[in-house]
Design an enzyme around this catalytic site. Structure first.
Site, PDB file in Angstrom:
ATOM      1  N   TYR A 188       0.809  -1.236  -0.190  1.00 17.26           N
ATOM      2  CA  TYR A 188       0.078   0.227  -0.106  1.00 17.26           C
ATOM      3  C   TYR A 188       0.833   1.231  -0.063  1.00 17.26           C
ATOM      4  CZ  TYR A 188      -3.968   2.979   1.549  1.00 17.26           C
ATOM      5  OH  TYR A 188      -4.688   4.068   1.373  1.00 17.26           O
ATOM      6  N   THR A 190       1.487   3.943   1.391  1.00 18.78           N
ATOM      7  CA  THR A 190       1.868   4.611   2.712  1.00 18.78           C
ATOM      8  C   THR A 190       2.993   3.672   3.447  1.00 18.78           C
ATOM      9  OG1 THR A 190      -0.030   4.057   3.898  1.00 18.78           O
ATOM     10  CG2 THR A 190      -0.076   6.230   3.008  1.00 18.78           C
ATOM     11  N   LYS A 191       3.081   2.379   3.056  1.00 17.91           N
ATOM     12  CA  LYS A 191       3.707   1.412   3.717  1.00 17.91           C
ATOM     13  C   LYS A 191       5.333   1.683   3.372  1.00 17.91           C
ATOM     14  CE  LYS A 191       0.308  -0.391   5.613  1.00 17.91           C
ATOM     15  NZ  LYS A 191      -0.434  -1.493   5.474  1.00 17.91           N
ATOM     16  N   ASN A 192       6.246   1.137   4.149  1.00 19.41           N
ATOM     17  CA  ASN A 192       7.618   1.613   4.222  1.00 19.41           C
ATOM     18  C   ASN A 192       8.115   1.320   2.738  1.00 19.41           C
ATOM     19  OD1 ASN A 192       7.396   1.638   6.947  1.00 19.41           O
ATOM     20  ND2 ASN A 192       9.436   1.326   7.494  1.00 19.41           N
TER      21      ASN A 192
END
Ligand SMILES: *Cc1c(COP(=O)(O)O)cnc(C)c1O
Length: 370
Positions: A188, A190-192
């Site tokens: 997704y 916004t994940k790292n």
């Protein structure tokens, strides 16, 4: 405003490489699967040090497809934590199994291994620990219980790409996602490690689980128009996302280092003002979130907003108090998760923060507590 996430700065930095990668895929016509996806799967498996990576449509899909591939289904119980993004529990239901919630350790926010054994019944088939905020769960203890009872271990590594578990506080350590029988990761945005749309993958060392997951994710078929599993899914990574992720993956370690550097600065700067994270010695934390506790959390959040500092609450309700999930456990029965939901606040920790922004966050939090 100090933003909680800054994907525009990231794109500005990567634009020449991303645009070239997108053009390459657009010219090739390989939009679902194809060579970019195969190359990304190879590169992720090298990065994590795991034999198989299977790209799927999202982190949620990765979890329920992995559960099914591990043999979990109707009539089975899966033990997990109530203090997580709802997808963890949702995946257990989608796989047809029953979620069983055990409380968290208030110091780590992760599933408390001391409570795990008491939750095991003859129907328990798997345990699903979450590496919340980018900090690995206590996997040695969890694995010991799983081995005693013959349970499968599926890691929810959605927030923890690049996090490591260091036995006995040692250096190095094994990557999150290689610590159980299989793991689900989210890509997704916004994940790292984020795509520019939805995506996810399953990591496993087990040849049969990888093969089964690949079958399930593509209509139960390996050979086109020959279907050997019902019912499967349409859950695949697309070529555009894979090409973008291949530009970003080589930068992930550097970005995680920057997150850890910001966290160190917050640890010092916020000492005494709020309760800062307390990662145990085995956890190489990658700070998907830098989450503090404050007794009057909503007031702190409003104060920060007035001062131009964004923040967010992960999560305002534990899963068993969500309207759709009441019935999994009564209110009051998972007190540490319920208290955490009232107190937690995540501060901006993305790798594009400037040092001045980090100082501004510290100043604002300190101004509130003074
Ligand atoms: C993001 C997330 C998921 C779900 O991933 P999606 O790609 O959004 O489906 C699952 N579990 C946790 C802990 C997450 O943070």
């Amino acid at each position: 405003m100090v933003p909680i996430i800054d994907l525009q700065s990231e794109y500005r930095l990567l634009k020449p490489d991303i645009d070239a990668a997108l053009e390459r895929v657009l010219a090739s016509g390989a939009f679902v699967g194809g060579p970019e996806v195969a190359a990304l799967e190879r590169e992720l498996s090298e990065y994590l040090g795991v034999p198989h990576v299977v790209g799927v449509g999202s982190g949620t899909d990765a979890l329920f497809i992995a559960l099914r591939a591990l043999g979990v289904g109707p009539g089975d119980e899966v033990v997990t934590t109530p203090f997580t993004f709802v997808a963890t529990v949702e995946a257990i239901l989608v796989a047809g199994a029953k979620p069983v919630l055990v409380d968290i350790d208030p110091l780590t926010f992760n599933l408390d291994p001391e409570l795990l054994e008491a939750a095991v019944t003859e129907r328990t088939r798997a345990v699903l620990p979450v590496h919340l905020y980018g900090q690995v769960a206590p996997m040695a203890e969890i694995r010991a219980v799983a081995e005693r009872h013959g349970l499968k271990v599926l890691e929810d590594a959605a927030q923890a790409i690049g996090a490591r578990y260091c036995e006995a506080g040692g250096a190095g350590g094994a990557m999150a996602g290689t610590l159980g029988h299989a793991a689900g990761f989210s890509l997704y945005p916004t994940k790292n490690l984020g795509a520019y749309g939805d995506g996810g993958f399953i990591a496993t060392a087990d040849d049969a689980v990888a093969e089964e997951a690949r079958l399930l994710a593509s209509h139960g078929s390996k050979v086109r128009y020959h279907h050997v599993r019902a019912a499967g899914y349409t859950s695949r990574l697309d070529g555009l996302q894979a090409a973008i992720l291949r530009v970003k993956l080589p930068r992930l370690e550097g970005w995680n280092r920057r997150r850890r550097e910001i966290a160190r600065r917050y640890d010092e700067g916020l000492r005494g003002a709020v309760r800062t994270p307390t990662p145990p010695p085995y956890a190489h934390h990658v700070y998907h979130q830098y989450t503090v506790r404050a007794p009057e959390r909503d007031r702190l959040q409003a104060f920060l907003k007035e001062r131009g500092v964004a923040s967010s609450v992960h999560y305002p309700l534990p899963v068993h108090l969500q309207p759709a999930y009441r019935g999994l456990a009564p209110e009051g029965s998972l007190p540490h998760a319920e208290q955490a939901a009232r107190e937690v606040l995540s501060l901006p920790v993305h790798p594009f923060l400037t040092d001045a922004q980090v100082e501004a966050v510290i100043e604002a939090v300190r101004a509130y507590s003074n």
